[in-house]
Design a protein around this motif. Structure first.
Motif, PDB file in Angstrom:
ATOM      1  N   ARG A 151       0.828  -1.202   0.000  1.00  0.00           N
ATOM      2  CA  ARG A 151       0.000   0.000   0.000  1.00  0.00           C
ATOM      3  C   ARG A 151       0.869   1.262   0.000  1.00  0.00           C
ATOM      4  O   ARG A 151       0.563   2.233  -0.691  1.00  0.00           O
ATOM      5  N   GLN A 155       0.734   4.098  -2.774  1.00  0.00           N
ATOM      6  CA  GLN A 155       0.206   5.412  -2.394  1.00  0.00           C
ATOM      7  C   GLN A 155       1.225   6.534  -2.545  1.00  0.00           C
ATOM      8  O   GLN A 155       0.869   7.647  -2.929  1.00  0.00           O
ATOM      9  N   TYR A 156       2.498   6.223  -2.253  1.00  0.00           N
ATOM     10  CA  TYR A 156       3.488   7.288  -2.229  1.00  0.00           C
ATOM     11  C   TYR A 156       4.534   7.198  -3.342  1.00  0.00           C
ATOM     12  O   TYR A 156       5.360   8.099  -3.490  1.00  0.00           O
ATOM     13  N   ASP A 253      -6.955   4.671   8.233  1.00  0.00           N
ATOM     14  CA  ASP A 253      -5.739   4.762   7.423  1.00  0.00           C
ATOM     15  C   ASP A 253      -4.694   3.815   8.013  1.00  0.00           C
ATOM     16  O   ASP A 253      -4.038   4.137   8.992  1.00  0.00           O
TER      17      ASP A 253
END
Length: 386
Positions: A151, A155-156, A253
């Motif tokens: 993830r 995501q980054y 989150d």
């Protein structure tokens, strides 16, 4: 509250210690801590342990270990918070002395992972997860960490290879730690060629589970002076423990280690400092993704930027924020419920100027962060050289 200082520290080698029992392993660390404290006798014993009731078929460790050490008549019991049990036990000892409940408390973290074998080991380690909704369907801690890393990468947009900086650094620091399990440096190339464990995690992203025991003896500065202790004293300036949801899927989150954020924040507030003032950070690197998320949660990097600290030298012994200074769980080995106490011992070594070739120059303030699972529980402590 009274001032609390670390009067004595002790630890055993970390590894697959097949030839020693749980009680004897703990006794070695307890004896060393008491000797380091010039023979000071504790009024209480607090034990950090995670697996003994399953792997060693032994509960009531407080009584077992106190009796085995000849500490008759003291208060003694086990503190359990998964892999953060050592941090929880240390907080219990700190509170007991600070409140005046006792004048001296001995804290020991001990684990005998190798008392179980094969699938029994994996089943035991999974006990810190949600049994009904995670462990029962076959999810493991490594599987969780793999999902978190996947993830994070998505995501980054962090490069996969960037995570190698953390095990490479841990192994480099462990070379000079005589108590470490892996005293051999590795190269980035070795990391990148390692076999996959739980995609995208590979074998070097996991800190090997192991046996070990570490102990600290806590008291007041006055009692330490009366005991004739000559080595530098380390004051406990702050301590905090915080939980998050047990099941990872229940979090809004999962990449926000909120319990770690609040634990660090509260420990630093108690100590009257900001996280950025510390000279070293003994973070929890059970998995390399935990190290990155721990750095971000503690405020040392923005969300999605923690991996960059491993790229620019900031985390080395001579960097802006030295981490895993004696090898962390990856280099030292991961004795699970004892990790939190090992972190305290290693931070105290730094603050006392006793870390040898790994000494951080002019170390005055240290922060430790011990996690249970993927930060389902978190214990942070701020230590200061007097």
């Amino acid at each position: 509250m009274r001032d609390v200082v670390i009067a004595g520290i002790g630890q055993t080698r970390v590894g697959e210690l097949w030839d020693i029992s749980l009680r004897s392993l703990a006794y070695q660390a307890m004896k060393a801590a008491r000797q380091d404290a010039n023979g000071l006798t504790p009024d209480a014993l607090y034990v950090g342990n995670y697996l003994a009731i399953v792997t060693s078929h032994q509960s009531n460790l407080g009584t077992l270990l106190a009796d085995n050490a000849g500490l008759t008549g003291v208060e003694a019991f086990t503190c359990e918070a998964g892999q953060a049990s050592g941090g929880a036990a240390f907080q219990m000892g700190f509170i007991a002395v600070a409140s005046g409940y006792v004048d001296a408390a001995l804290v020991v973290g001990v684990e005998k992972y190798t008392d179980a074998i094969g699938s029994e080991q994996e089943a035991a380690v999974a006990l810190s997860m949600d049994a009904d909704y995670e462990a029962m369907v076959g999810l493991t801690l490594a599987g969780q960490a793999g999902l978190l890393m996947q993830r994070y990468l998505h995501q980054y947009g962090a490069p996969r290879s960037a995570f190698g900086a953390f095990p490479v650094l841990a192994h480099a620091n462990a070379v000079n730690n005589p108590f470490a399990m892996y005293r051999k440096a590795i190269q980035q190339e070795t990391y990148e060629k390692a076999e996959p464990l739980a995609e995208p995690l590979n074998l070097f992203d996991l800190a090997s589970y192991a046996d070990g025991a570490a102990a600290v003896l806590l008291t007041t500065p006055e009692k330490a002076k009366q005991a004739g202790i000559r080595h530098p004293l380390v004051r406990v300036r702050g301590s905090a423990g915080v939980i998050d949801t047990l099941a990872l899927h229940d979090r809004p989150d999962p990449l926000a280690f909120e319990s770690a954020r609040y634990a660090v924040q509260r420990a630093c507030e108690m100590g009257g400092i900001l996280p950025g003032e510390v000279d070293l950070f003994e973070l929890d690197d059970a998995f390399s993704i935990y190290a990155v998320l721990g750095l971000e949660a503690a405020g040392f990097a923005e969300r999605g930027e923690g991996w960059r600290l491993g790229q620019n030298g900031d985390l080395r012994l001579d960097g802006r924020l030295p981490v895993m200074t004696m090898g962390g769980s990856k280099g030292r080995g991961n004795p699970l419920g004892a990790v939190g106490v090992y972190q305290i011992v290693e931070a105290a070594q730094q603050l006392r100027g006793e870390a040898g070739a790994n000494q951080v120059a002019d170390a005055r303030l240290a922060l430790t962060l011990n996690l249970g699972g993927p930060a389902s529980s978190a214990f942070a402590h701020v230590l200061e050289r007097l």
